[in-house]
Every structure is written in structure tokens, then in C-alpha cells.
Motif scaffolding. Structure first.
Motif, short mmCIF file in Angstrom:
data_model
loop_
_atom_site.label_atom_id
_atom_site.label_comp_id
_atom_site.label_asym_id
_atom_site.label_seq_id
_atom_site.Cartn_x
_atom_site.Cartn_y
_atom_site.Cartn_z
N GLU A 117 -33.38 3.59 -11.67
CA GLU A 117 -33.71 4.99 -11.37
C GLU A 117 -35.23 5.17 -11.35
O GLU A 117 -35.96 4.42 -12.01
CB GLU A 117 -33.09 5.89 -12.46
N GLU A 176 -37.97 10.65 -4.20
CA GLU A 176 -37.04 10.57 -5.34
C GLU A 176 -35.82 11.46 -5.14
O GLU A 176 -34.88 11.42 -5.93
CB GLU A 176 -37.76 10.97 -6.63
N HIS A 228 -28.72 5.19 -9.10
CA HIS A 228 -29.75 5.24 -8.06
C HIS A 228 -29.62 4.01 -7.15
O HIS A 228 -29.29 2.92 -7.64
CB HIS A 228 -31.12 5.21 -8.73
N PRO A 229 -29.79 4.16 -5.85
CA PRO A 229 -30.23 5.35 -5.11
C PRO A 229 -29.09 6.26 -4.66
O PRO A 229 -29.28 7.04 -3.74
CB PRO A 229 -30.93 4.72 -3.90
#
Ligand code: EPZ
Length: 456
Positions: free
Chosen positions: A211, A281, A322-323
Motif C-alpha cells: 500500500e 494513490e 493495493h492496487p
């Protein structure tokens, strides 16, 4: 360990709420600009990392949230001197007088935080022992720490179970090792990073979490003198070093808070500029926001999120590491999805019980069915294990005010959004929990035009 309610009351006091109940008059769109500062799920870990430095550290863009205060209290009982510039969002952390703390002292400060478990590696390196109380945290699943303890043992730590928690020692020091995570756990990855950087020799971590908050912690550790690489296949390699210095670092923004305000704009037919938000992000969130009909515009200093002025669209979401689509993003967005004509589906694959917040939405008029089946493309760990981890949201539904209680942090924010969106009056209690992760949320709601009164 204090109960969540005690924790909420403590956090409520922290934000100047004499009581922890707010009365909302719903139906107003949220319009305006708010600023989001550093990421709760990074700054608290960077504060712990300061323990590893032989010299003081400076952490910038720190939000004024109760989780930061809790970790500050934990560092304080371990002898770390902290100077806070709350307005400026700057922490000065001096670990030169680090010392052992007693379980009772740690317990008195830990609240329902899960961060104490991350003190293990740094305290073992600095003092040769660590005491960790039984952990709290949002009630969104069992939240075990087996990955953490297994990793620490792999480094050579000895873990003793005590009535009120655990005691760890490292009689032969901590040595680099190979660790594989059965699931890319954020906390367990942080545990390995904070332990491996000062261990003797090299560590290889496979199936690691990557992350953005993890990557920013790696930035901090590298600034301190660590040697860390991250491969595309989620393998993190750390070469232990003998000495680390303090860092000077500005935290990345809180993408969970940014996504929460974006969902609020969608749910209340509003238009919110979130200063400090950055596109990279939030890439996966922005795709879903657009597919739900939302409009966003990326600027140099933030992102504008607004309702399209016409019908929203139903979406199918599968949370993932993530992602993928973050598990912390789904709760506020579900509130907006109650207004989309059609059927939306959310398959929660990270936590086994993260739909408790939907009870309040149903009480307010939403049509949400919960299922134990994996309603998504991928089979997850919770399939056929009697975990209610998929939700089917049918809309649009007219939401009406109700008396509701905040169950956890992200679910709590979804309750604020629901009360703001619903017609009529809602009383939301236990709101103190929200202060754990949302800086100045009352002031921000006022800035955006929300109509509410805080009960004295
Ligand atoms: C962090 O929790 C965040 N909290 C969570 O945010 C976030 O939802 C989560 O990562 C996932 O991104 C903080 O950083 C303080 P995990 P963490 O270890 O580290 C299982 C918020 O609202 N697991 O990645 O506790 C676990 O049960 C919070 O800001 C084990 O089985 O999450 C879960 O199913 C909520 N054994 C999964 O892994 C372990 O030893 C993901 O947990 C550890 C975890």
C-alpha cells in the motif's frame, strides 16, 4: 483494554464534543473546500519508526486526530520526548531516553489502538524486551496477530503469553530471515520492516503488502539509513544495518479520508474540493467514482469531486489489497450507492465482517441484503465459511432520518453521510470514534454547509 465506547468518549472529549451525539438536519448538499493532511495509517507507524533512530526525528503534515495522540502517549510512556506543533502538523520525536514501560501504563494509553503490536521490533532492538497489551481496533473481524508473532519468532524473538498481553525478549538478538505472508497483511508487513532494518543479516519478505502507506514507511526507513528493495512481485528485501539515524519526512495524504469526502459529495448531490488529495494513490477509487456517475477534476493542489446532477449508476465492487479497491473506501461509498437506480454489489474480501454499518442504513430506508457467498469475480478467504461479506444494494431509495449509533471508524463516517443525505432529523451517537481518523471533521462539515447541532 478499554471498550470502544470508552474510547469514543475519550475521542469525543478530544474533539471538544462534551457529549458524543450530533443532531443532523439532512437534505443539504455538501459544497466547498476542505483540506486533508497526513495519512492516519502512515503517520502512526512513522512515529513508531522514530524509536529505531539514534537521533531525533521530525514528522510533517501530521493530522490532529486521536490515533496520533494515542501513539504519542505510548511513545511517551516509553521515554520518547515529543514536541507537537498541532497547527503546523509537525512532530519532533527524540528517542534518546527510550525505556521499558509497564503493561498497565501501556494499557492506559493504548485505547482501542492496534499500533502497540508494531512497537515489538524497535523495542527489542533498543531494549531487548517489549510488553504488548491485548489489542483493540474497529470491530470489523477477528483481527488476529498470528502473522506478526510468527514473523517475530522467525527473527529469533521469544514470545510469552501473559494474562493481560504478551512479553517478548530476544536473548540472542534478532537475525535476518525469510518470511512468507499467507495474506498480504499491511500490519504484518510493517512488523517485518520495523524489525528487519536493524536485524543482523538480510531478510526476504514474500507476498508483502505494498500500500502507499507501506511505501512511505519504506521511504522513512531508507532516510534513516536502511537498505530496502521492493520487487514487482511483492517481494521486499531488507539488509539489516547496525545504526539508524532520525528522519525528517512529510507524510503522504490520507486517501481514506479523501475518498470519504468524495463519497459524501456523491451521496449529498454536492461538490467538494479535497485539498491535498493526489491522483496516483486514488487511481482505483477514481475509476469506481466515475463508473458510479461521479465527476472529478484533478488539480495540482487537490481533487474536486461532484455529483453529476443526474442519476448515479450502480457498480460492482470487489475490495482487495493495493492496487485494488481499498476495503476502507467501501463503507462511505455504499451510502451513495443507495441512490443509484439499479443493483450494486460489494464483495468485501479483506475483512470478514465489515458490513455492520449497513444496519443503520436499512433503518433509514435503504434496501441492502447481506450474503455469505462471494459475490464477485474472485473466490476469497471467507467464501462458504459463514462470514457475511457480500452486500447487494438496490436503489434508489428515499432515506429518512433516524437515531443511529456509530459502530466503527469508517462505518461511522458512512453514518454521518447518511444523516446528511436523509430527509429529516437524525441523531448520530458515539461519534467520538470518528475523531480517531478524521481531523476536525465537525469544522469541515460546517465549512461544507452541513446543518447540525452538537448535543451538550
Ligand atoms: C490496516 O489494518 C489499516 N489500519 C486498516 O485501516 C486497513 O483496512 C487494513 O490495513 C487493510 O488495508 C491501520 O493501518 C492502523 P491487515 P491491519 O493486517 O494492518 C488478516 C481504518 O479504517 N490478518 O492488512 O490490521 C486480517 O484479519 C483501518 O483506517 C491475519 O489473519 O490490516 C484481515 O483479514 C481499518 N493475521 C487481513 O489480514 C494477522 O496477523 C488484512 O489485515 C494480521 C492480519
Amino acid at each position: 483494554m478499554t471498550s470502544l465506547n470508552q474510547d469514543a468518549a475519550r475521542a469525543a472529549k478530544f474533539v471538544g464534543l462534551s457529549a458524543d451525539t450530533i443532531t443532523f438536519h439532512g437534505g443539504q448538499p455538501l459544497d466547498g473546500r476542505i483540506e486533508v493532511r497526513g495519512a492516519k495509517n502512515f503517520v502512526t507507524k512513522a512515529m513508531v519508526a522514530s524509536l529505531l533512530g539514534e537521533t531525533p526525528s521530525v514528522l510533517r503534515n501530521v493530522p490532529d486526530i486521536s490515533d496520533v495522540r494515542v501513539v504519542g502517549g505510548l511513545l511517551d510512556v516509553h521515554g520518547v520526548k515529543i514536541e507537537r506543533d498541532v497547527e503546523g502538523g509537525v512532530l519532533h520525536l527524540d528517542p534518546s531516553a527510550v525505556k521499558s514501560a509497564h503493561m498497565a501504563e501501556i494499557n492506559a494509553h493504548a485505547g482501542s489502538s492496534r499500533i502497540p503490536i508494531l512497537f515489538c521490533g524497535p523495542l527489542l532492538h533498543q531494549l531487548g524486551e517489549a510488553f504488548i497489551p491485548d489489542l483493540g481496533g474497529c470491530r470489523i473481524g477477528d483481527r488476529p496477530i498470528d502473522f506478526h508473532l510468527s514473523a517475530l519468532r522467525s527473527f529469533g524473538a521469544v514470545v510469552d503469553k501473559l494474562p493481560e498481553g504478551i512479553r517478548l525478549t530476544a536473548p540472542d538478538g534478532l537475525r535476518g530471515t525469510k518470511i512468507h505472508l499467507d495474506y498480504p497483511s499491511v500490519g504484518a508487513t510493517e512488523q517485518v520492516l520495523l524489525t528487519a532494518v536493524r536485524a543482523q543479516g538480510a531478510t526476504e519478505l514474500t507476498n508483502a503488502a505494498t500500500e502507499p502507506e507501506i511505501m512511505d514507511l519504506i521511504n522513512v526507513l531508507q532516510k534513516m539509513g536502511a537498505v530496502i528493495s521492493v520487487d514487482a512481485d511483492r517481494v521486499i528485501r531488507i539488509e539489516g544495518v547496525d545504526r539508524l539515524e532520525g528522519y525528517d519526512h512529510r507524510s503522504l495524504f490520507d486517501r481514506n479520508e479523501a475518498a470519504s469526502w468524495a463519497a459524501a459529495a456523491l451521496a449529498t448531490r454536492g461538490d467538494i474540493f479535497v485539498g491535498g488529495a493526489r491522483q496516483p494513490e486514488m487511481l482505483t477509487f477514481l475509476n469506481v467514482f466515475r463508473k458510479a456517475g461521479g465527476i472529478f477534476e484533478v488539480a495540482d493542489d487537490g481533487i474536486r469531486f461532484r455529483h453529476p446532477g443526474c442519476d448515479l449508476k450502480p457498480v460492482v465492487i470487489e475490495t482487495d489489497v493495493h492496487p485494488g479497491f481499498m476495503t476502507d473506501w467501501q463503507q462511505p461509498l455504499v451510502v451513495a450507492l443507495t441512490q443509484a437506480p439499479g443493483v450494486s454489489i460489494v464483495h468485501e474480501t479483506v475483512y470478514e465482517q465489515r458490513f455492520g454499518f449497513t444496519d443503520a442504513l436499512v433503518k433509514m430506508g435503504a434496501t441492502i441484503e447481506l450474503h455469505r457467498e462471494c459475490l464477485g469475480g474472485q473466490k476469497c478467504r471467507f467464501g462458504q465459511r459463514n462470514f457475511i461479506h457480500s452486500a447487494v444494494i438496490s436503489g434508489p431509495t428515499q432515506m429518512h432520518g433516524a437515531d443511529i449509533e456509530v459502530p466503527d471508524l469508517r462505518g461511522g463516517f458512512s453514518h454521518l453521510i447518511a444523516a446528511l443525505m436523509a430527509d429529516g432529523v437524525s441523531r448520530v451517537s458515539n461519534v467520538g470514534i470518528i475523531a480517531r481518523g478524521y481531523e476536525n471533521f465537525l469544522q469541515k462539515l460546517k465549512t461544507l454547509g452541513a446543518d447540525f447541532t452538537v448535543e451538550s
